[in-house]
Design an enzyme around this catalytic site. Structure first.
Site, PDB file in Angstrom:
ATOM      1  N   HIS A   1       0.859  -1.193   0.000  1.00  0.00           N
ATOM      2  CA  HIS A   1       0.000   0.000   0.000  1.00  0.00           C
ATOM      3  C   HIS A   1       0.889   1.234   0.000  1.00  0.00           C
ATOM      4  CE1 HIS A   1      -3.179   2.805   1.142  1.00  0.00           C
ATOM      5  NE2 HIS A   1      -4.015   1.855   0.747  1.00  0.00           N
TER       6      HIS A   1
ATOM      7  N   ASP B   1      -7.946  -5.256  -0.080  1.00  0.00           N
ATOM      8  CA  ASP B   1      -8.410  -6.121  -1.181  1.00  0.00           C
ATOM      9  C   ASP B   1      -8.060  -7.581  -1.001  1.00  0.00           C
ATOM     10  OD1 ASP B   1      -7.615  -3.320  -3.090  1.00  0.00           O
ATOM     11  OD2 ASP B   1      -9.623  -4.151  -2.891  1.00  0.00           O
TER      12      ASP B   1
HETATM   13  C1  SDX Z   1      -6.171   0.097  -2.936  1.00  0.00           C
HETATM   14  O1  SDX Z   1      -4.340   4.546  -1.964  1.00  0.00           O
HETATM   15  C2  SDX Z   1      -5.313   3.952  -1.399  1.00  0.00           C
HETATM   16  O2  SDX Z   1      -5.775   4.344  -0.345  1.00  0.00           O
HETATM   17  C3  SDX Z   1      -5.913   2.789  -2.162  1.00  0.00           C
HETATM   18  C4  SDX Z   1      -6.941   1.938  -1.410  1.00  0.00           C
HETATM   19  C5  SDX Z   1      -8.215   2.685  -1.157  1.00  0.00           C
HETATM   20  O3  SDX Z   1      -8.928   2.325  -0.208  1.00  0.00           O
HETATM   21  O4  SDX Z   1      -8.549   3.587  -1.971  1.00  0.00           O
HETATM   22  O5  SDX Z   1      -6.412   1.494  -0.170  1.00  0.00           O
HETATM   23  C6  SDX Z   1      -7.331   0.712  -2.249  1.00  0.00           C
HETATM   24  O6  SDX Z   1      -5.890   0.448  -4.063  1.00  0.00           O
HETATM   25  C7  SDX Z   1      -5.323  -0.897  -2.184  1.00  0.00           C
HETATM   26  C8  SDX Z   1      -4.105  -1.397  -3.029  1.00  0.00           C
HETATM   27  C9  SDX Z   1      -4.636  -2.493  -3.970  1.00  0.00           C
HETATM   28  N1  SDX Z   1      -3.560  -2.886  -4.931  1.00  0.00           N
HETATM   29  C10 SDX Z   1      -2.969  -4.067  -4.847  1.00  0.00           C
HETATM   30  O7  SDX Z   1      -3.160  -4.899  -3.960  1.00  0.00           O
HETATM   31  C11 SDX Z   1      -2.011  -4.331  -6.006  1.00  0.00           C
HETATM   32  C12 SDX Z   1      -0.706  -4.863  -5.457  1.00  0.00           C
HETATM   33  N2  SDX Z   1      -0.008  -3.795  -4.723  1.00  0.00           N
HETATM   34  C13 SDX Z   1       0.955  -3.032  -5.406  1.00  0.00           C
HETATM   35  O8  SDX Z   1       0.872  -2.952  -6.783  1.00  0.00           O
HETATM   36  C14 SDX Z   1       1.503  -1.835  -4.646  1.00  0.00           C
HETATM   37  O9  SDX Z   1       1.770  -2.268  -3.365  1.00  0.00           O
HETATM   38  C15 SDX Z   1       0.677  -0.564  -4.620  1.00  0.00           C
HETATM   39  C16 SDX Z   1       0.325  -0.114  -5.981  1.00  0.00           C
HETATM   40  C17 SDX Z   1      -0.536  -0.770  -3.809  1.00  0.00           C
HETATM   41  C18 SDX Z   1       1.543   0.496  -3.933  1.00  0.00           C
HETATM   42  O10 SDX Z   1       2.646   0.668  -4.744  1.00  0.00           O
HETATM   43  P1  SDX Z   1       3.749   1.772  -4.416  1.00  0.00           P
HETATM   44  O11 SDX Z   1       3.456   2.490  -3.141  1.00  0.00           O
HETATM   45  O12 SDX Z   1       3.939   2.605  -5.652  1.00  0.00           O
HETATM   46  O13 SDX Z   1       4.995   0.898  -4.109  1.00  0.00           O
HETATM   47  P2  SDX Z   1       6.053   0.468  -5.180  1.00  0.00           P
HETATM   48  O14 SDX Z   1       5.367  -0.077  -6.386  1.00  0.00           O
HETATM   49  O15 SDX Z   1       7.022   1.603  -5.341  1.00  0.00           O
HETATM   50  O16 SDX Z   1       6.761  -0.770  -4.446  1.00  0.00           O
HETATM   51  C19 SDX Z   1       7.808  -0.591  -3.491  1.00  0.00           C
HETATM   52  C20 SDX Z   1       8.559  -1.934  -3.475  1.00  0.00           C
HETATM   53  C21 SDX Z   1       9.016  -2.380  -4.860  1.00  0.00           C
HETATM   54  O17 SDX Z   1      10.093  -3.262  -4.677  1.00  0.00           O
HETATM   55  P3  SDX Z   1      11.633  -2.704  -4.921  1.00  0.00           P
HETATM   56  O18 SDX Z   1      11.604  -1.974  -6.258  1.00  0.00           O
HETATM   57  O19 SDX Z   1      11.875  -1.740  -3.759  1.00  0.00           O
HETATM   58  O20 SDX Z   1      12.506  -3.918  -4.887  1.00  0.00           O
HETATM   59  O21 SDX Z   1       7.657  -2.970  -3.019  1.00  0.00           O
HETATM   60  C22 SDX Z   1       7.459  -3.899  -4.083  1.00  0.00           C
HETATM   61  C23 SDX Z   1       7.867  -3.217  -5.361  1.00  0.00           C
HETATM   62  O22 SDX Z   1       8.289  -4.186  -6.323  1.00  0.00           O
HETATM   63  N3  SDX Z   1       6.027  -4.205  -4.082  1.00  0.00           N
HETATM   64  C24 SDX Z   1       5.523  -5.421  -4.284  1.00  0.00           C
HETATM   65  C25 SDX Z   1       4.141  -5.267  -4.152  1.00  0.00           C
HETATM   66  N4  SDX Z   1       3.843  -3.990  -3.890  1.00  0.00           N
HETATM   67  C26 SDX Z   1       5.025  -3.327  -3.861  1.00  0.00           C
HETATM   68  N5  SDX Z   1       6.130  -6.597  -4.539  1.00  0.00           N
HETATM   69  C27 SDX Z   1       5.290  -7.653  -4.682  1.00  0.00           C
HETATM   70  N6  SDX Z   1       3.943  -7.576  -4.563  1.00  0.00           N
HETATM   71  C28 SDX Z   1       3.345  -6.412  -4.311  1.00  0.00           C
HETATM   72  N7  SDX Z   1       2.030  -6.344  -4.204  1.00  0.00           N
END
Ligand code: SDX
Length: 431
Positions: free
Chosen positions: A309, A366
């Site tokens: 998140h 989710d």
């Molecule tokens: C919602 O914003 C809100 O409030 C949203 C929400 C709401 O109520 O409105 O809470 C609802 O959208 C919840 C999130 C639902 N999405 C998912 O579950 C999809 C999976 N999650 C990710 O795609 C991700 O965690 C995000 C999009 C939610 C957040 O991404 P960020 O903050 O941009 O983080 P990032 O992509 O920069 O990741 C940081 C690191 C990276 O690794 P490194 O490059 O440092 O090695 O964490 C890793 C990412 O690769 N990472 C994940 C991951 N999420 C982040 N690795 C594996 N699986 C994941 N889900």
């Protein structure tokens, strides 16, 4: 954070710029850069707005490190236990918990408008049955602009009040109609005198010629899930609603844009993606360990959906409540779902694995919601429309706050241009 200082001093070459602070009642305070471009010729750069507040708001507070979520100051755990979706809608939109008289007026006005006109139902009935429900939902909300022209003037408070009521009233009827269309069942009508959630559940799950079985646990689970999704400060879809509204587009158009943003699998579409991920693990012979290796290897298109998140760097408080409800509802419905067991196994492995711990990746709202929607009988394509149903009052409240904020201007970010500098046109024969 200590006391917020009065100004932040920015030094650029021999130039000094004192930037004022904007204080908060809880959470981060901010450095206002509203004069930066004019005074220095520089803009700030912040892809994804990870460090940028777009507004001041008194609607929802999140502490991502502590896993705190409050609507108008009330902890989500208390609202999920004691309140109802319509009462939380009133709280988010009007800023206080309603008195009995206020709630009766609010809820009865909404119940009176749940019916969809025949022409509107006809439009939904023309949509392809295979259309993704989020595409139909966005179109339906945008269509409200055409059916309710008396409620579209964004500068007229009475029109906005009417539009907010019509949205809350029609949303359950529209979503149940979309589900019925996709499932091949006739759309049903709201019943006068029946409760708001009960009406939605009956219009959705009643089978022709049968009285639907709507156990109290089902009604409570729907109501609680809607509460948990009702608002979440400046997330992607809410920011979209604010940006579209800042151009003085009407409330329906702004919320239809929010529905479009929410459909993305990184946002609200994640609940559907989680179920597909769990089913993929099941079909692989429940080889969770191999799946987790693929996630950690960052294989293209492989993410632990429902984890991580932008703000929560701790367990999403909503996920904890949903997880408890998942067990309760499946027991009450007598449903055994292997995907719930797989979800628990995935969570157990992730919470003990340094790859996820070091990146502060925890289950978000989710991760478990799809298990509950599936137990209710929804296909995974209906999970995100249910998220939109829940988020509706938050979108309405945030849009109204944006419109009432004297600091609101049309949203128009700047850029860092890195393209070609000026050059002359070359006729095709000389290229
Ligand atoms: C919602 O914003 C809100 O409030 C949203 C929400 C709401 O109520 O409105 O809470 C609802 O959208 C919840 C999130 C639902 N999405 C998912 O579950 C999809 C999976 N999650 C990710 O795609 C991700 O965690 C995000 C999009 C939610 C957040 O991404 P960020 O903050 O941009 O983080 P990032 O992509 O920069 O990741 C940081 C690191 C990276 O690794 P490194 O490059 O440092 O090695 O964490 C890793 C990412 O690769 N990472 C994940 C991951 N999420 C982040 N690795 C594996 N699986 C994941 N889900």
């Amino acid at each position: 954070m200590g006391d917020t200082p009065q100004t932040a001093r920015l030094e650029i070459a021999d130039q000094q710029e004192d930037l004022p602070f904007v204080g908060s009642t809880a959470g981060n305070s901010g450095v206002a850069v509203t004069s930066l471009l004019k005074d220095t010729g520089y803009v700030t750069v912040d892809p994804g707005f990870m460090n940028t507040a777009s507004c001041s708001s008194d609607i929802t507070f999140i502490d991502g490190d502590k896993g705190i979520l409050r609507y108008r100051g009330y902890p989500i755990e208390q609202l999920a236990e004691h309140s109802s979706y319509l009462e939380v809608a009133y709280l988010l939109i009007h800023g206080h918990l309603p008195t009995a008289a206020e709630f009766d007026a609010f809820s009865s006005r909404i119940s009176r408008h749940m019916l969809l006109q025949e022409d509107f139902r006809g439009l939904l009935a023309q949509m392809p049955r295979s259309a993704h429900p989020m595409a139909v939902l966005g179109a339906a909300i945008q269509t409200m602009t055409a059916f309710y022209p008396e409620s579209i003037d964004p500068m007229n408070p009475a029109a906005v009040e009417l539009a907010a009521g019509l949205l809350l009233a029609k949303m359950p009827t529209i979503i149940s109609a979309i589900y019925r269309r996709a499932s091949g069942y006739a759309m049903l009508y709201p019943k006068k005198g029946e409760g708001y959630i009960e009406n939605f559940a009956r219009m959705t799950f009643a089978r022709p010629g049968e009285d639907p079985d709507l156990p109290p646990a089902l009604i409570k689970a729907i109501d609680t899930l809607l509460i948990l999704h009702a608002d979440h400060e400046q997330n992607c879809s809410t920011s979209t609603v604010r940006i579209v509204g800042s151009a003085h587009a009407n409330l329906y158009a702004s919320i239809a844009a929010g529905v479009a943003a929410l459909s993305g699998p990184l946002h609200g579409g994640a609940n559907e993606a989680v179920l597909n991920m769990l089913a993929e693990i099941r079909d692989s012979g429940r080889d969770v360990k191999t799946f987790m290796k693929r996630v950690k290897n960052k294989e293209p298109g492989v993410r632990l959906m429902g984890f991580g998140h932008r703000v929560y760097k701790n367990y999403d408080p909503r996920a904890a409540i949903v997880k408890a409800h998942a067990h309760e509802l499946l027991d009450a419905l007598g449903v055994k779902d292997e995907l719930l067991d797989i979800a628990m196994e995935v969570e157990g492995i992730a919470l003990a694995d340094d790859y996820f711990i070091s990146r502060k990746l925890y289950p978000n709202v989710d991760f478990y919601t799809g298990i509950i929607y599936r137990a209710m009988g929804f296909p995974s394509s209906m999970f995100t429309p249910m998220f939109a149903f829940g988020r509706l009052p938050g979108w309405i409240a945030q849009w109204r706050e944006m419109m009432a904020d004297p600091q609101t201007k049309i949203a128009r970010p700047r850029q860092i241009y890195v393209g070609p500098t000026a050059r002359d046109y070359v006729p095709i024969e000389d290229r």
